[in-house]
Design a protein around this motif. Structure first.
Motif, PDB file in Angstrom:
ATOM      1  N   ASN A  82      -5.238  35.443 -21.970  1.00 21.76           N
ATOM      2  CA  ASN A  82      -5.590  34.256 -21.180  1.00 21.76           C
ATOM      3  C   ASN A  82      -6.411  33.253 -21.848  1.00 21.76           C
ATOM      4  O   ASN A  82      -6.322  32.078 -21.460  1.00 21.76           O
ATOM      5  CB  ASN A  82      -6.655  34.815 -19.980  1.00 21.76           C
ATOM      6  CG  ASN A  82      -6.135  35.723 -18.748  1.00 21.76           C
ATOM      7  OD1 ASN A  82      -6.775  36.489 -18.111  1.00 21.76           O
ATOM      8  ND2 ASN A  82      -4.832  35.309 -18.500  1.00 21.76           N
ATOM      9  N   CYS A  83      -6.981  33.775 -22.899  1.00 24.08           N
ATOM     10  CA  CYS A  83      -7.793  32.779 -23.963  1.00 24.08           C
ATOM     11  C   CYS A  83      -6.769  31.648 -24.658  1.00 24.08           C
ATOM     12  O   CYS A  83      -7.147  30.936 -25.355  1.00 24.08           O
ATOM     13  CB  CYS A  83      -8.548  33.548 -24.823  1.00 24.08           C
ATOM     14  SG  CYS A  83      -9.995  34.473 -23.801  1.00 24.08           S
ATOM     15  N   LYS A  84      -5.495  31.772 -24.456  1.00 22.56           N
ATOM     16  CA  LYS A  84      -4.535  31.099 -25.137  1.00 22.56           C
ATOM     17  C   LYS A  84      -4.299  29.619 -24.118  1.00 22.56           C
ATOM     18  O   LYS A  84      -3.698  28.909 -24.408  1.00 22.56           O
ATOM     19  CB  LYS A  84      -3.056  31.763 -25.101  1.00 22.56           C
ATOM     20  CG  LYS A  84      -3.165  32.970 -26.007  1.00 22.56           C
ATOM     21  CD  LYS A  84      -1.678  33.550 -26.205  1.00 22.56           C
ATOM     22  CE  LYS A  84      -1.876  35.046 -26.805  1.00 22.56           C
ATOM     23  NZ  LYS A  84      -0.519  35.620 -26.736  1.00 22.56           N
ATOM     24  N   ARG A  85      -4.931  29.776 -23.193  1.00 23.32           N
ATOM     25  CA  ARG A  85      -4.702  28.583 -21.925  1.00 23.32           C
ATOM     26  C   ARG A  85      -5.683  27.557 -22.461  1.00 23.32           C
ATOM     27  O   ARG A  85      -6.619  27.822 -23.535  1.00 23.32           O
ATOM     28  CB  ARG A  85      -5.388  29.127 -20.662  1.00 23.32           C
ATOM     29  CG  ARG A  85      -4.477  30.151 -19.951  1.00 23.32           C
ATOM     30  CD  ARG A  85      -4.836  30.705 -18.850  1.00 23.32           C
ATOM     31  NE  ARG A  85      -3.780  31.748 -18.120  1.00 23.32           N
ATOM     32  CZ  ARG A  85      -4.481  32.531 -16.905  1.00 23.32           C
ATOM     33  NH1 ARG A  85      -5.402  32.100 -16.194  1.00 23.32           N
ATOM     34  NH2 ARG A  85      -3.524  33.323 -16.629  1.00 23.32           N
TER      35      ARG A  85
ATOM     36  N   GLN B 142     -10.020  25.400 -19.025  1.00 18.60           N
ATOM     37  CA  GLN B 142      -9.505  26.633 -18.106  1.00 18.60           C
ATOM     38  C   GLN B 142     -10.470  27.933 -18.907  1.00 18.60           C
ATOM     39  O   GLN B 142     -10.825  28.586 -17.933  1.00 18.60           O
ATOM     40  CB  GLN B 142      -8.196  27.006 -17.811  1.00 18.60           C
ATOM     41  CG  GLN B 142      -7.354  25.768 -17.157  1.00 18.60           C
ATOM     42  CD  GLN B 142      -5.998  26.111 -17.155  1.00 18.60           C
ATOM     43  OE1 GLN B 142      -5.635  27.430 -17.111  1.00 18.60           O
ATOM     44  NE2 GLN B 142      -5.203  24.968 -17.109  1.00 18.60           N
ATOM     45  N   MET B 143     -10.221  28.064 -20.118  1.00 20.00           N
ATOM     46  CA  MET B 143     -10.800  29.147 -20.722  1.00 20.00           C
ATOM     47  C   MET B 143     -12.702  29.123 -20.547  1.00 20.00           C
ATOM     48  O   MET B 143     -12.984  30.177 -20.042  1.00 20.00           O
ATOM     49  CB  MET B 143     -10.759  29.189 -22.096  1.00 20.00           C
ATOM     50  CG  MET B 143     -11.204  30.544 -22.612  1.00 20.00           C
ATOM     51  SD  MET B 143     -10.669  30.628 -24.512  1.00 20.00           S
ATOM     52  CE  MET B 143     -12.052  29.465 -25.264  1.00 20.00           C
ATOM     53  N   GLU B 144     -13.139  28.078 -20.712  1.00 25.66           N
ATOM     54  CA  GLU B 144     -14.597  27.871 -20.352  1.00 25.66           C
ATOM     55  C   GLU B 144     -14.910  28.008 -18.750  1.00 25.66           C
ATOM     56  O   GLU B 144     -15.843  28.706 -18.636  1.00 25.66           O
ATOM     57  CB  GLU B 144     -15.130  26.319 -20.690  1.00 25.66           C
ATOM     58  CG  GLU B 144     -14.957  26.038 -22.160  1.00 25.66           C
ATOM     59  CD  GLU B 144     -15.165  24.710 -22.417  1.00 25.66           C
ATOM     60  OE1 GLU B 144     -15.104  23.803 -21.512  1.00 25.66           O
ATOM     61  OE2 GLU B 144     -15.512  24.445 -23.566  1.00 25.66           O
TER      62      GLU B 144
ATOM     63  N   SER C 280     -14.841  38.820 -30.659  1.00 22.15           N
ATOM     64  CA  SER C 280     -14.292  37.460 -30.304  1.00 22.15           C
ATOM     65  C   SER C 280     -15.020  36.482 -29.977  1.00 22.15           C
ATOM     66  O   SER C 280     -16.222  36.537 -29.061  1.00 22.15           O
ATOM     67  CB  SER C 280     -13.034  37.517 -29.386  1.00 22.15           C
ATOM     68  OG  SER C 280     -12.588  36.217 -29.171  1.00 22.15           O
ATOM     69  N   LYS C 281     -15.045  35.061 -30.315  1.00 22.76           N
ATOM     70  CA  LYS C 281     -15.777  34.297 -29.718  1.00 22.76           C
ATOM     71  C   LYS C 281     -15.598  33.786 -28.177  1.00 22.76           C
ATOM     72  O   LYS C 281     -16.491  33.097 -27.606  1.00 22.76           O
ATOM     73  CB  LYS C 281     -15.672  32.733 -30.640  1.00 22.76           C
ATOM     74  CG  LYS C 281     -16.029  32.912 -32.114  1.00 22.76           C
ATOM     75  CD  LYS C 281     -15.792  31.624 -32.803  1.00 22.76           C
ATOM     76  CE  LYS C 281     -16.432  31.666 -34.074  1.00 22.76           C
ATOM     77  NZ  LYS C 281     -16.087  30.263 -34.857  1.00 22.76           N
ATOM     78  N   SER C 282     -14.470  34.287 -27.856  1.00 19.37           N
ATOM     79  CA  SER C 282     -14.257  34.127 -26.175  1.00 19.37           C
ATOM     80  C   SER C 282     -15.023  35.106 -25.394  1.00 19.37           C
ATOM     81  O   SER C 282     -14.825  35.168 -24.210  1.00 19.37           O
ATOM     82  CB  SER C 282     -12.688  34.387 -26.085  1.00 19.37           C
ATOM     83  OG  SER C 282     -11.858  33.901 -27.031  1.00 19.37           O
ATOM     84  N   PHE C 283     -15.810  36.081 -26.070  1.00 19.75           N
ATOM     85  CA  PHE C 283     -16.914  36.794 -24.946  1.00 19.75           C
ATOM     86  C   PHE C 283     -18.013  35.918 -24.812  1.00 19.75           C
ATOM     87  O   PHE C 283     -18.634  35.593 -25.985  1.00 19.75           O
ATOM     88  CB  PHE C 283     -16.781  38.236 -25.632  1.00 19.75           C
ATOM     89  CG  PHE C 283     -17.401  39.085 -24.929  1.00 19.75           C
ATOM     90  CD1 PHE C 283     -16.544  40.226 -24.112  1.00 19.75           C
ATOM     91  CD2 PHE C 283     -18.874  39.303 -24.764  1.00 19.75           C
ATOM     92  CE1 PHE C 283     -17.282  41.103 -23.411  1.00 19.75           C
ATOM     93  CE2 PHE C 283     -19.771  40.140 -23.722  1.00 19.75           C
ATOM     94  CZ  PHE C 283     -18.660  41.009 -23.043  1.00 19.75           C
TER      95      PHE C 283
END
Length: 213
Positions: A60-63, A67-69, A97-100
């Motif tokens: 999902n973090c490829k969006r 949207q990711m935020e 990951s920085k996405s966490f």
């Protein structure tokens, strides 16, 4: 009534709902917060012992960033809302990951709120390949796959309910879902109604769960 011990929730359709309502795609995640709290309270009222919510995946973090935020913020807010209930919370996902979200790292160890209660699992920046960690599983022959999972503290699911009409698991806990019953609701997650959950419970009661035996 036959009650599942553990249910999984795939809250899909947030972006489609937002576009249908004249919002931007990222706005849909905020409107999925209250349905999550309602489902949790319904699960508690049924006496269900464990519930797992699919937050967002590594894919999902490829969006787009906006949207990711939005879905990352929604997961943080979901924990804040659910933390007002008597629950035992575990957040599972790739924390490297920085996405966490930093705000959720303290909950990667199970944490009791208000004395504890129903086990609530939230998958955040989750990936099925990351979870399986297959290289490590193969290299350690003395342990079964369940013991080697990142999600090893999450039990096998009896029932998975997916909103949004899609007929796929989307990488949702592939080991714990191996014998799960799968119930689809066509309406979008932000349009959640109590009847959706009740109908899933009635359907589950009619299933013959032999686990292959």
């Amino acid at each position: 009534m036959k009650i599942p011990k553990h249910i999984g929730i795939i809250p899909d359709g947030n972006r489609r709902w937002a576009l249908n309502e004249g919002y931007e795609k990222q706005d849909g995640y905020h409107y999925g917060l209250n349905p999550g709290l309602e489902v949790l309270r319904l699960a508690m009222s049924y006496g269900i012992g464990e519930i797992t919510f699919y937050g967002y995946t590594m894919d999902n973090c490829k969006r787009p960033k906006i949207q990711m935020e939005a879905f990352s913020k929604a997961c943080v807010e979901a924990v804040q809302l659910m933390g007002q209930e008597s629950i035992s919370l575990l957040v599972v996902g790739n924390t490297v990951s920085k996405s966490f979200p930093e705000e959720l790292k303290p909950y990667c160890k199970r944490t009791d709120f208000h004395g504890g209660g129903i086990k609530v699992n939230l998958l955040v920046n989750y990936g099925w390949e990351w979870d399986l960690n297959c290289k490590d599983v193969i290299s350690n022959e003395n342990k079964g796959i369940m013991e080697r999972l990142h999600s090893r503290d999450i039990s096998r699911m009896d029932l998975i309910i997916r909103w949004g009409g899609m007929r796929r698991l989307s990488g949702f806990l592939p080991v714990q879902s191996v014998y799960s019953n799968f119930y689809i609701i066509d309406s979008m997650w932000p349009d959640f109604k109590m009847e959706d959950f009740n109908s899933a419970m009635k359907w589950y009661e009619q299933q013959d769960n032999t686990l292959g035996g």
